[in-house]
Design a protein around this motif. Structure first.
Motif, PDB file in Angstrom:
ATOM      1  N   GLY A   1       0.922  -1.219  -0.109  1.00 42.16           N
ATOM      2  CA  GLY A   1      -0.071   0.032  -0.007  1.00 42.16           C
ATOM      3  C   GLY A   1       0.859   1.138  -0.059  1.00 42.16           C
ATOM      4  O   GLY A   1       2.114   1.324   0.556  1.00 42.16           O
ATOM      5  N   ARG A   2       0.469   2.292  -0.715  1.00 40.12           N
ATOM      6  CA  ARG A   2       0.870   3.517  -0.721  1.00 40.12           C
ATOM      7  C   ARG A   2      -0.394   4.636  -0.702  1.00 40.12           C
ATOM      8  O   ARG A   2      -1.010   4.279  -1.815  1.00 40.12           O
ATOM      9  CB  ARG A   2       2.066   3.663  -1.779  1.00 40.12           C
ATOM     10  N   GLU A   3      -0.039   5.504  -0.069  1.00 37.36           N
ATOM     11  CA  GLU A   3      -1.196   6.570  -0.086  1.00 37.36           C
ATOM     12  C   GLU A   3      -0.571   8.106  -0.454  1.00 37.36           C
ATOM     13  O   GLU A   3       0.406   8.470   0.201  1.00 37.36           O
ATOM     14  CB  GLU A   3      -1.945   6.774   1.325  1.00 37.36           C
ATOM     15  N   TYR A   4      -1.365   8.655  -1.551  1.00 38.48           N
ATOM     16  CA  TYR A   4      -1.198  10.023  -1.865  1.00 38.48           C
ATOM     17  C   TYR A   4      -1.951  11.095  -1.325  1.00 38.48           C
ATOM     18  O   TYR A   4      -3.436  10.837  -1.793  1.00 38.48           O
ATOM     19  CB  TYR A   4      -0.832  10.166  -3.422  1.00 38.48           C
ATOM     20  N   PRO A   5      -1.748  11.638  -0.292  1.00 40.14           N
ATOM     21  CA  PRO A   5      -2.576  12.442   0.521  1.00 40.14           C
ATOM     22  C   PRO A   5      -3.092  13.794  -0.342  1.00 40.14           C
ATOM     23  O   PRO A   5      -4.448  14.036  -0.050  1.00 40.14           O
ATOM     24  CB  PRO A   5      -2.048  12.797   1.840  1.00 40.14           C
ATOM     25  N   THR A   6      -2.290  14.123  -1.214  1.00 40.64           N
ATOM     26  CA  THR A   6      -2.849  15.636  -1.664  1.00 40.64           C
ATOM     27  C   THR A   6      -2.748  15.225  -3.318  1.00 40.64           C
ATOM     28  O   THR A   6      -3.146  16.162  -3.820  1.00 40.64           O
ATOM     29  CB  THR A   6      -1.934  16.666  -1.431  1.00 40.64           C
TER      30      THR A   6
END
Length: 372
Positions: free
Chosen positions: A47-52
């Motif tokens: 998993g990887r999250e791109y917050p913006t």
């Protein structure tokens, strides 16, 4: 006719014999074109999250194809990526374009495109928010799905539910299953409705070398024939054919896939058809052994929660994952809250016939990571 697993291993992707030490398809390398995007890895494993980040900006970039290619490679390595900022400026056509290009830029077979759900002709399928329908967009609605799958066998209501049955890889009942899936959540309940993904790479690496070697000799039947056949008969409509590939046609919903497959982009081995909703039988073993193997793989999922990434949905957030290296499960708990409607739109690509390359390695071995 689809190429068999053994033919692919013996003859390679182009029909020529390959030495056992050389991968049939060389892993793709990330160029770093999206390194400027702020991100956080959900877990060290998956998993990887791109917050913006905004997907619209990637599409508008002068090097858009390069960024999409690097995004695709990142998804293949991390299993799933999340875009947390609302992507409400993204059109459905752009969502379809991204899903198509992620596969095209990473070697999806010629003639393969976006999947069409087998029951797309069913009147219980919902339109999108603007009132239109698109054959390449599957509207996920927690209430409408009960009508769409009304012919499915359901567990007794007086027994606790076994949520392990929710785990699956998209459309592995097809001769050519899904590669990239792109889900954008339009309406979210006040709580619940999370989706979980587990790493097929890590499932492989958590087994002993001798046991994983045995599973590499096995295939599994992945079938939804009875479900789709009965739905079409009761509804009085035709099944959709073809479905994203000329090999996905008619009622061919019972293919055999390798229990362990090689990811075509990373070259890493992943548990694929070892357990889950669509896996109906491990081939060539007794009924007891079939149950034992599938229960063991499922236990690996539930026992090793460090190999699981969880997405709590917010409005217009997105998840994009690769089905060759992940299983996922929606959490069916929205009936426990008021206004628990959960609606999303998903586009899904169709990849290659799954294969196991004898020269491929597990993720940990390939990256030089500790065995456990």
């Amino acid at each position: 006719m689809a190429t068999t697993q053994n033919e692919t291993q013996e003859n390679g992707m182009n029909g020529n014999p390959l030495p056992a030490s050389k991968l049939q398809q060389e892993p793709l390398k990330n160029s770093g074109s999206i390194d400027h995007l702020k991100y956080v890895d959900v877990t060290p494993i998956i998993g990887r999250e791109y917050p913006t980040a905004k997907i619209k900006d990637i599409l508008a970039a002068p090097n858009s194809d390069q960024q999409l290619r690097d995004l695709a490679i990142t998804i293949c390595e991390r299993g799933v990526v999340f875009f947390r900022a609302p992507q409400d400026d993204l059109t459905v056509e752009e969502q379809k374009h991204v899903t198509y290009m992620l596969g095209k830029l990473t070697g999806r077979p010629e003639g393969h495109g976006l999947h069409v759900h087998p029951l797309d002709n069913d009147p219980n399928n919902l339109a999108m928010a603007d009132g239109t329908r698109d054959p390449n967009i599957y509207v996920i609605n927690s209430e409408a799905m009960k009508k769409l799958y009304k012919t499915a066998k359901r567990p007794p209501l007086d027994q606790p539910r076994d949520l392990s049955r929710e785990w699956h890889s998209d459309s592995c009942y097809e001769n050519c299953p899904s590669d990239f899936s792109f889900l954008r959540m339009q309406d979210t309940p006040p709580s619940g409705g999370d989706t979980l993904w587990c790493s097929g790479y890590e499932l492989y690496d958590r087994m002993s070398p001798s046991f994983r070697g045995y599973l590499e000799t096995l295939t599994a039947t992945c079938s939804q024939y009875e479900l789709y056949k009965s739905a079409c008969e009761v509804g009085g409509y035709e099944v959709i054919s073809p479905r994203g590939s000329p090999l996905n046609k008619d009622f061919e919903f019972s293919p055999s896939h390798p229990v362990v497959r090689t990811h075509p982009v990373t070259g890493w081995k992943s548990v694929f058809a070892g357990a889950g909703l669509h896996v109906t039988r491990i081939n060539g073993v007794t009924s007891y052994e079939d149950t034992m193997i599938r229960d063991y793989v499922m236990r690996l999922i539930t026992r090793n929660h460090d190999g699981v990434a969880r997405m709590h949905w917010t409005r217009q957030s997105c998840a994009i994952w690769h089905n060759a290296c992940t299983l996922h499960a929606a959490t069916p708990d929205t009936h426990l809250v008021d206004d628990g409607l959960r609606v999303g739109v998903r586009a899904t690509g169709i990849g290659e016939v799954p294969y196991l390359d004898p020269a491929s390695k597990g993720r940990r071995e390939a990256l030089g990571l500790p065995l456990y």
